[in-house]
Motif scaffolding. Structure first.
Motif, mmCIF file in Angstrom:
data_model
loop_
_atom_site.group_PDB
_atom_site.id
_atom_site.type_symbol
_atom_site.label_atom_id
_atom_site.label_comp_id
_atom_site.label_asym_id
_atom_site.label_seq_id
_atom_site.Cartn_x
_atom_site.Cartn_y
_atom_site.Cartn_z
ATOM 1 N N GLY A 8 -11.971 -31.798 -38.412
ATOM 2 C CA GLY A 8 -10.651 -31.780 -37.975
ATOM 3 C C GLY A 8 -10.752 -30.709 -36.519
ATOM 4 N N TYR A 9 -10.398 -29.674 -36.729
ATOM 5 C CA TYR A 9 -10.016 -28.821 -36.481
ATOM 6 C C TYR A 9 -10.820 -28.800 -35.258
ATOM 7 C CZ TYR A 9 -7.198 -25.881 -39.489
ATOM 8 O OH TYR A 9 -6.808 -25.270 -40.288
ATOM 9 N N ALA A 10 -12.558 -29.134 -34.996
ATOM 10 C CA ALA A 10 -13.309 -29.006 -33.472
ATOM 11 C C ALA A 10 -12.133 -30.350 -32.490
ATOM 12 C CB ALA A 10 -14.426 -29.881 -34.158
ATOM 13 N N LEU A 11 -12.049 -31.975 -33.149
ATOM 14 C CA LEU A 11 -11.200 -32.758 -32.042
ATOM 15 C C LEU A 11 -10.448 -32.004 -32.052
ATOM 16 C CD1 LEU A 11 -11.779 -35.506 -35.091
ATOM 17 C CD2 LEU A 11 -12.974 -35.180 -32.723
ATOM 18 N N ILE A 12 -9.358 -31.061 -32.283
ATOM 19 C CA ILE A 12 -7.879 -30.478 -31.916
ATOM 20 C C ILE A 12 -7.922 -29.718 -31.122
ATOM 21 C CG2 ILE A 12 -5.669 -29.773 -32.406
ATOM 22 C CD1 ILE A 12 -6.069 -32.546 -33.387
ATOM 23 N N PHE A 13 -9.261 -29.004 -31.019
ATOM 24 C CA PHE A 13 -8.721 -27.437 -30.097
ATOM 25 C C PHE A 13 -10.258 -28.069 -29.225
ATOM 26 C CE2 PHE A 13 -7.247 -26.108 -34.287
ATOM 27 C CZ PHE A 13 -6.206 -25.199 -33.161
ATOM 28 N N GLY A 14 -11.035 -28.910 -29.277
ATOM 29 C CA GLY A 14 -11.975 -28.538 -28.518
ATOM 30 C C GLY A 14 -11.483 -30.242 -27.930
ATOM 31 N N VAL A 15 -11.066 -31.094 -28.050
ATOM 32 C CA VAL A 15 -10.394 -32.475 -27.148
ATOM 33 C C VAL A 15 -9.766 -32.471 -26.978
ATOM 34 C CG1 VAL A 15 -10.283 -34.795 -27.452
ATOM 35 C CG2 VAL A 15 -12.103 -33.530 -28.582
ATOM 36 N N LEU A 16 -8.962 -32.077 -27.587
ATOM 37 C CA LEU A 16 -6.929 -32.452 -27.282
ATOM 38 C C LEU A 16 -6.556 -30.753 -27.160
ATOM 39 C CD1 LEU A 16 -4.261 -33.702 -27.462
ATOM 40 C CD2 LEU A 16 -4.275 -32.859 -29.877
ATOM 41 N N GLY A 17 -7.084 -29.770 -27.486
ATOM 42 C CA GLY A 17 -7.004 -28.548 -26.545
ATOM 43 C C GLY A 17 -7.381 -28.373 -25.473
ATOM 44 N N ARG A 18 -8.188 -28.425 -25.047
ATOM 45 C CA ARG A 18 -8.755 -28.863 -23.247
ATOM 46 C C ARG A 18 -7.453 -29.906 -22.677
ATOM 47 N NH1 ARG A 18 -13.748 -27.244 -22.094
ATOM 48 N NH2 ARG A 18 -15.040 -27.066 -23.946
ATOM 49 N N VAL A 19 -6.900 -30.867 -22.842
ATOM 50 C CA VAL A 19 -6.501 -31.735 -22.401
ATOM 51 C C VAL A 19 -4.862 -30.667 -21.517
ATOM 52 C CG1 VAL A 19 -4.673 -33.543 -22.116
ATOM 53 C CG2 VAL A 19 -7.188 -33.531 -22.979
ATOM 54 N N ILE A 20 -4.094 -30.192 -23.154
ATOM 55 C CA ILE A 20 -3.406 -29.182 -22.882
ATOM 56 C C ILE A 20 -3.925 -27.927 -22.390
ATOM 57 C CG2 ILE A 20 -1.921 -27.300 -24.517
ATOM 58 C CD1 ILE A 20 -2.611 -29.557 -27.181
ATOM 59 N N SER A 21 -4.515 -27.694 -22.308
ATOM 60 C CA SER A 21 -4.480 -26.126 -21.285
ATOM 61 C C SER A 21 -4.366 -26.329 -20.340
ATOM 62 C CB SER A 21 -6.021 -25.720 -21.997
ATOM 63 O OG SER A 21 -5.939 -25.540 -23.078
ATOM 64 N N VAL A 22 -4.063 -27.882 -19.507
ATOM 65 C CA VAL A 22 -4.901 -28.146 -17.822
ATOM 66 C C VAL A 22 -3.477 -27.683 -17.419
ATOM 67 C CG1 VAL A 22 -4.476 -30.282 -16.386
ATOM 68 C CG2 VAL A 22 -6.260 -30.262 -18.333
ATOM 69 N N PRO A 23 -1.725 -28.134 -18.049
ATOM 70 C CA PRO A 23 -0.862 -27.354 -17.289
ATOM 71 C C PRO A 23 -1.102 -26.650 -17.164
ATOM 72 C CG PRO A 23 -0.007 -28.979 -19.526
ATOM 73 C CD PRO A 23 -1.919 -28.700 -19.005
ATOM 74 N N PHE A 24 -0.744 -25.494 -18.924
ATOM 75 C CA PHE A 24 -1.240 -23.761 -18.298
ATOM 76 C C PHE A 24 -2.086 -22.805 -17.137
ATOM 77 C CE2 PHE A 24 0.451 -25.259 -23.118
ATOM 78 C CZ PHE A 24 1.735 -24.706 -22.673
#
Length: 289
Positions: free
Chosen positions: A138-154
């Motif tokens: 779960g952590y790998a999916l959230i921070f590895g996949v969703l985290g990359r998407v969230i980091s784009v605008p920042f």
């Protein structure tokens, strides 16, 4: 019952299970000694009462440091392997101890003895360890996949920054978002662990699937309760840092600092128990589907 009442129930349960503080403190202390001991004996065997040890204390130039690194170039892989090994061992230890904590909470008014605690640790270890493995996914999916998407605008915001304040604000907000994501994932798998103990079920995957339905009905109340405990721990941390910085560096200062560190460590243990206690009472308070 509202989350304030459940929070109060969690505090009462944590206070009643005060023996767990002592059990966990001793176990974590022994584990810390196990981690530190090899490095201590390595330094003692290599550097104590030697010219090399004297050079370390007196300072050295860059060429000497380079020679030292070359001589002990096999140490970094050894240290890295040891750290990875201890991290995996800590994962196993956490699953083992979580069974004892949740089991004693679910036991209600029953007294928490050392034998009953370790009995629950062994009884629930297998199922909770499977949850730990699922949580890593779960952590790998959230921070590895969703985290990359969230980091784009920042990241785009930081690249267009005209001063350091914009970059600092962007980094701080991104960290805050990641902390919130971490809290959601941790809360989710905490409830899976509590459910397995409450229902005395061995089906970790099935409990994980059912937990999606449970939290979809009461997510924001469960999250608010989780964040309330997290805020309490954060306030303890601020108090610890403030007082630790204020203590003198000489005289009785180091002793007071050590005692304050142990008090903060006990507060962290208490917060861990409180997380499970509030989650247990919240789960029990919800109507069964």
């Amino acid at each position: 019952m509202g989350i304030v009442g459940i929070f109060g129930q969690g505090l009462q349960t944590t206070a009643r299970k005060a023996r767990l503080f002592a059990f966990l403190w001793v176990i974590y202390l022994l584990f810390a000694l196990l981690v530190v001991a090899p490095f201590y004996f390595l330094l003692q065997s290599q550097f104590s009462r030697s010219l090399l040890g004297g050079r370390l204390l007196a300072g050295a130039d860059l060429l000497w440091i380079g020679d030292l690194v070359y001589r002990y170039q096999e140490i970094p892989p050894l240290v890295l392997g040891w750290l990875i090994g201890t991290a995996l061992l800590f994962l196993v230890l956490s699953a083992f101890l979580n069974g004892g904590v949740i089991g004693r909470i679910a036991a209600g008014e029953e007294r928490a003895t050392l034998s009953s605690f370790f009995g629950d640790c062994g009884r629930y270890f297998g199922r909770l360890f499977r949850v730990c493995l699922l949580s890593l996914v779960g952590y790998a999916l959230i921070f590895g996949v969703l985290g990359r998407v969230i980091s784009v605008p920042f990241r785009a915001w930081s690249e267009g920054a005209r001063n350091e304040w914009t970059t600092l604000t962007s980094s701080s907000l991104r960290l805050f978002v990641f902390l919130l994501l971490f809290s959601i994932v941790k809360m989710f798998f905490d409830y899976v662990k509590v459910r397995l103990v409450v229902e005395d079920s061995r089906k970790a995957v099935r409990a994980t699937g059912r937990n999606f339905g449970f939290l979809s009905r009461c997510f924001f109340r469960a999250w608010a309760l989780f964040l309330a405990v997290g805020l309490l721990l954060f306030l303890f941390m601020l108090a610890y840092l403030f007082l630790a910085k204020s203590l003198p560096k000489t005289g009785v200062g180091p002793l007071l600092l050590f005692l304050w560190q142990q008090a903060f460590f006990l507060a962290r243990i208490g917060a861990g128990i409180l997380f499970f206690a509030t989650e247990y009472h919240f789960l029990k308070a919800q109507p069964r589907p």
